[in-house]
Design a protein around this motif. Structure first.
Motif, mmCIF file in Angstrom:
data_model
loop_
_atom_site.group_PDB
_atom_site.id
_atom_site.type_symbol
_atom_site.label_atom_id
_atom_site.label_comp_id
_atom_site.label_asym_id
_atom_site.label_seq_id
_atom_site.Cartn_x
_atom_site.Cartn_y
_atom_site.Cartn_z
ATOM 1 N N HIS A 187 97.716 -106.713 31.368
ATOM 2 C CA HIS A 187 96.956 -107.030 32.324
ATOM 3 C C HIS A 187 95.775 -107.763 32.290
ATOM 4 N N ARG A 188 95.044 -107.319 31.279
ATOM 5 C CA ARG A 188 93.754 -108.051 30.546
ATOM 6 C C ARG A 188 93.957 -109.429 30.491
ATOM 7 N N ALA A 236 96.651 -111.466 31.010
ATOM 8 C CA ALA A 236 96.766 -112.168 32.479
ATOM 9 C C ALA A 236 95.778 -112.366 33.088
ATOM 10 N N MET A 237 94.900 -111.675 33.194
ATOM 11 C CA MET A 237 93.491 -111.975 33.969
ATOM 12 C C MET A 237 92.688 -112.862 33.281
ATOM 13 N N GLU A 251 91.644 -116.590 34.782
ATOM 14 C CA GLU A 251 90.201 -116.845 34.862
ATOM 15 C C GLU A 251 90.142 -118.380 34.109
ATOM 16 N N LEU A 311 75.330 -110.508 34.322
ATOM 17 C CA LEU A 311 74.763 -109.352 34.205
ATOM 18 C C LEU A 311 73.052 -109.360 34.525
ATOM 19 N N ARG A 318 81.536 -115.251 37.064
ATOM 20 C CA ARG A 318 81.938 -114.071 36.148
ATOM 21 C C ARG A 318 83.183 -114.496 35.645
ATOM 22 N N GLY A 319 83.647 -115.643 35.468
ATOM 23 C CA GLY A 319 85.010 -115.979 34.970
ATOM 24 C C GLY A 319 85.056 -115.818 33.381
ATOM 25 N N PHE A 352 82.664 -114.585 31.676
ATOM 26 C CA PHE A 352 82.083 -113.066 31.080
ATOM 27 C C PHE A 352 83.362 -112.223 31.257
ATOM 28 N N LEU A 353 84.413 -112.197 32.165
ATOM 29 C CA LEU A 353 85.426 -111.351 32.137
ATOM 30 C C LEU A 353 86.384 -111.814 31.051
ATOM 31 N N SER A 359 85.007 -110.346 28.012
ATOM 32 C CA SER A 359 85.131 -108.886 28.150
ATOM 33 C C SER A 359 86.664 -108.346 27.776
ATOM 34 N N PHE A 360 87.742 -109.320 28.066
ATOM 35 C CA PHE A 360 89.225 -108.600 27.878
ATOM 36 C C PHE A 360 89.867 -109.287 26.672
#
Lengths: 113, 178
Positions: free
Chosen positions: B70-71, B73-74, B78, B127, B138-139, B141-142, B145-146
């Motif tokens: 899932h991460r 794919a996300m 993004e 943040l 936020r793209g 950044f995510l 993160s993933f």
């Protein structure tokens, strides 16, 4: 994304389901919030229990809804976050920005009278 | 097999995602080790969705946990949104290229656009208190993160972002700029 609204004790509960992403749910959410504010329904509880996926655009739309409602003197709270949405709000530091509830009855009571 | 170069050269090369659904990747109907596929896509939201779905399907064929799939794919979604929306600005003349490579110990995804380029100044810290309630930004950044590794490289013109997820490793995201 699908959205339907109902009223409980002066609070509008917006039940959302599906994906809140760029090109899908983001615009629907924006239109729903605009419609509610147009009807002076400013106590809004977003039920995200059936939201399966949110991307950064969807997060942005939630933030925009929150600030738009607040700027018009209303309140917007979130209800029933899934683990994925909860985690997203945690890592983006938005979990503490939103008033997040996990029980509908107490969430409705939490709105200012 | 880790560390060897890709050997399925006949499976490399660019193709239309419409013509090359995931099921055609490898005769074994699996995204086996040491394979690479690449797609050239129009700058549309439909392409974003297809890139995301392909990422999730290919990751699911590798030994990743469901949450990591899932991460991944996300993160791909993004990056694809950045390429199509911010990079190519939906320009029908500009394309997005997406490649997936199973190196045996990692999934390496490269997404490039033909846009104006992504500069450091374009990536605010979402943040930071002054940015917390902004609607966008936020793209990247995510993505960081993933994924375990994120590299951003300037093209002439455009931007290439490389996303790496290691198998069986809860790595900390690192970033390099070139």
């Amino acid at each position: 994304m699908k959205a339907s609204s109902r009223r409980v004790d002066g609070v509008t509960i917006l039940d959302l389901s599906g994906r809140i992403t760029l090109g899908e749910g983001s615009v629907v959410l924006r239109d729903q919030i605009r419609d509610l504010l147009g009807k002076s329904e400013k106590k809004i509880l977003l039920n995200l229990g059936d939201v399966t996926y949110i991307d950064s655009s969807g997060i942005g739309e939630l933030v925009s809804a929150f600030t738009t409602v607040r700027n018009q003197g209303g309140e917007l709270k979130l209800l029933n976050l899934t683990k994925k949405v909860h985690d997203l709000l945690q890592i983006t530091k938005l979990y503490t920005v939103f008033d997040v509830k996990d029980d509908e009855a107490s969430a409705v009571k939490a709105f200012a009278r | 097999m880790t560390g060897k170069l890709p050997i399925h050269l006949s499976r490399q090369g660019q193709r239309s995602l419409r013509d090359a659904e995931v099921r055609t990747v490898g005769s074994e109907n699996e995204f086996m080790t040491l394979e690479r596929v690449s797609y050239t896509l129009d700058s549309t939201l439909d392409s974003v969705n297809k890139a995301e779905q392909t990422a999730e399907a290919l990751a699911a064929k590798m030994p990743f946990e469901e949450e990591d799939c899932h991460r991944i794919a996300m993160a791909v979604r993004e990056a694809a949104v950045n390429a199509v929306l911010h990079g190519n600005a939906y320009d029908p003349k500009k394309k997005m290229t997406v490649s997936f490579e199973n190196t045996g110990d990692s999934l390496v995804i490269k997404i490039s656009d033909q846009g104006r380029g992504l500069r450091d100044a374009d990536i605010p810290d979402p943040l930071a208190e002054e940015n917390l309630l902004k609607q966008s930004g936020r793209g990247i950044f995510l993505i960081r993160s993933f994924m375990d590794e994120v590299k951003i490289r300037q093209l002439e013109p455009g931007t290439e972002i490389t996303l790496v997820k290691h198998i069986g490793q809860a790595g900390t995201a690192t970033e390099e700029r070139q």
